[in-house]
Design an enzyme around this catalytic site. Structure first.
Site, PDB file in Angstrom:
ATOM      1  N   GLU A  69       0.681  -1.397   0.152  1.00  0.00           N
ATOM      2  CA  GLU A  69       0.031  -0.403  -0.162  1.00  0.00           C
ATOM      3  C   GLU A  69       0.804   1.367   0.213  1.00  0.00           C
ATOM      4  O   GLU A  69       0.024   2.379  -0.271  1.00  0.00           O
ATOM      5  CB  GLU A  69      -1.567  -0.381   0.994  1.00  0.00           C
ATOM      6  CG  GLU A  69      -1.500   1.479   1.373  1.00  0.00           C
ATOM      7  CD  GLU A  69      -2.102   1.304   2.805  1.00  0.00           C
ATOM      8  OE1 GLU A  69      -1.810   1.821   3.676  1.00  0.00           O
ATOM      9  OE2 GLU A  69      -4.083   1.747   2.415  1.00  0.00           O
ATOM     10  N   ASP A  70       2.187   1.539   0.710  1.00  0.00           N
ATOM     11  CA  ASP A  70       2.978   2.951   0.781  1.00  0.00           C
ATOM     12  C   ASP A  70       3.145   3.257  -0.646  1.00  0.00           C
ATOM     13  O   ASP A  70       3.660   4.409  -0.466  1.00  0.00           O
ATOM     14  CB  ASP A  70       4.019   1.953   1.983  1.00  0.00           C
ATOM     15  CG  ASP A  70       3.220   1.788   2.937  1.00  0.00           C
ATOM     16  OD1 ASP A  70       2.317   2.863   3.383  1.00  0.00           O
ATOM     17  OD2 ASP A  70       3.904   1.061   3.795  1.00  0.00           O
ATOM     18  N   HIS A 164       1.782   6.330  10.242  1.00  0.00           N
ATOM     19  CA  HIS A 164       0.803   6.450   8.595  1.00  0.00           C
ATOM     20  C   HIS A 164      -1.217   7.254   8.653  1.00  0.00           C
ATOM     21  O   HIS A 164      -1.189   6.683   9.508  1.00  0.00           O
ATOM     22  CB  HIS A 164       0.580   5.061   7.677  1.00  0.00           C
ATOM     23  CG  HIS A 164       2.282   4.773   7.220  1.00  0.00           C
ATOM     24  ND1 HIS A 164       2.553   3.372   7.644  1.00  0.00           N
ATOM     25  CD2 HIS A 164       2.237   5.757   6.207  1.00  0.00           C
ATOM     26  CE1 HIS A 164       3.308   3.509   6.806  1.00  0.00           C
ATOM     27  NE2 HIS A 164       3.600   4.734   6.093  1.00  0.00           N
ATOM     28  N   CYS A 251      -2.662  -2.108   4.562  1.00  0.00           N
ATOM     29  CA  CYS A 251      -1.274  -1.856   3.646  1.00  0.00           C
ATOM     30  C   CYS A 251      -0.631  -2.767   3.140  1.00  0.00           C
ATOM     31  O   CYS A 251       0.169  -2.777   1.850  1.00  0.00           O
ATOM     32  CB  CYS A 251       0.522  -2.241   5.195  1.00  0.00           C
ATOM     33  SG  CYS A 251      -0.170  -1.395   6.537  1.00  0.00           S
TER      34      CYS A 251
HETATM   35  C1  CIR Z   1       7.239   0.383   7.607  1.00  0.00           C
HETATM   36  O1  CIR Z   1       7.555   1.039   9.203  1.00  0.00           O
HETATM   37  O2  CIR Z   1       7.017   0.966   6.534  1.00  0.00           O
HETATM   38  C2  CIR Z   1       7.101  -0.444   8.106  1.00  0.00           C
HETATM   39  N1  CIR Z   1       7.825  -1.236   8.796  1.00  0.00           N
HETATM   40  C3  CIR Z   1       4.781  -0.936   8.334  1.00  0.00           C
HETATM   41  C4  CIR Z   1       4.697  -0.628   7.012  1.00  0.00           C
HETATM   42  C5  CIR Z   1       2.948  -0.100   7.444  1.00  0.00           C
HETATM   43  N2  CIR Z   1       2.088   0.529   6.283  1.00  0.00           N
HETATM   44  C6  CIR Z   1       1.074   0.899   6.858  1.00  0.00           C
HETATM   45  O3  CIR Z   1       0.624   1.318   7.955  1.00  0.00           O
HETATM   46  N3  CIR Z   1       0.699   1.295   5.671  1.00  0.00           N
END
Ligand code: CIR
Length: 256
Positions: A69-70, A164, A251
């Site tokens: 998702e990111d 986020h 995510c």
């Molecule tokens: C991070 O810190 O980027 C990852 N460990 C977790 C990302 C989670 N993504 C989100 O909440 N959209």
């Protein structure tokens, strides 16, 4: 509740997931096999709801790569592929971009701008974008330049101490928003019916709605009842290991 998505992009959990980026090291180490099983169940749930799932293979060089998702925000036939605020995650977006390009027009974010999809919450014709550790002002300006012309109003949401934006809220459709208590004022997210999630179930503020079915963490009984009372069917999922890496349900996919 709005038209459900038809296609989901996901990415497998790598063995290196045990080294995922975390704000606070979990008390118990991440169990990668279990994380893989949680991810498999998530993909199976999406398929059971009729979605076609395009699964990108994991990349061991990117421990966080399952959090697709990111990498991008998609709306109205356009994907804005972001630039991670977290440096160790830069490069994850390349294969995601390649899949997106088969389906939508692709735009990009250039340095010094940063934008992560987990900060982007669309509610109708508004895109709320969290301004915090991962997404900066230039990233938000880029989102405005890309999505403004196709009818989305981009609204900045200042955040402090939140990884986020969607760690603390998610939109279910039908005007209903899940929002973790004590995080963001509901009024910052427009005229929505906020279902306030208790502090001991904060993780359940992040759910995925597919039509009138909601994928929700299985260990959040109070939130589950509230979501059911709002007219949704809940599909509970184990997110224990995913959460140890600061992940949650939205995510794990990009929905088109
Ligand atoms: C991070 O810190 O980027 C990852 N460990 C977790 C990302 C989670 N993504 C989100 O909440 N959209």
């Amino acid at each position: 509740m709005g038209a459900p998505s038809r296609l989901a992009i996901t990415r497998g959990v790598p063995r290196s997931f045990a080294m995922a980026t975390v704000r606070v090291r979990p008390a118990e180490p991440i169990q990668v096999e279990r994380a893989i099983a949680e991810h498999d169940a998530y993909v199976a749930a999406l398929r059971s709801l009729g979605l076609e799932v395009v699964q990108i293979p994991p990349d061991e060089r990117h421990p966080d790569c399952c959090f697709v998702e990111d990498c991008a925000v998609v709306h109205g036939g356009v994907a804005l592929v972001g630039r991670h605020g977290e440096r160790t995650r830069r490069g994850e977006e390349t294969p995601v971009l390649e899949v997106l390009a088969n389906h939508v027009r692709v735009e990009s974010v250039k340095a010094p701008a940063t934008l992560e999809g987990g900060d982007c919450l669309r509610i109708g014709s508004r895109l709320y974008v969290g301004h915090g550790q991962r997404t900066n002002s230039a990233g938000i300006a880029r989102a405005r330049a890309v999505f403004g012309p196709i009818g989305l109003e981009v609204i900045e949401v200042p955040m402090a101490g939140i990884l986020h934006l969607k760690c603390v809220c998610s939109y279910l459709g039908g005007g209903k928003l899940l929002l973790a208590r004590g995080t963001i004022a509901p009024s910052k997210l427009g005229d929505v019916d906020a279902i306030i999630v208790d502090r001991d179930e904060t993780h359940a503020a992040n759910c995925v709605a597919i039509g009138d079915v909601v994928l929700a963490p299985r260990d959040a009984p109070v939130t589950r009842r509230a979501v059911e009372n709002a007219g949704f069917r809940v599909l509970p999922l184990d997110t224990t290991e995913i959460r140890k890496a600061d992940g949650s349900l939205t995510c794990l996919s990009i929905l088109l």
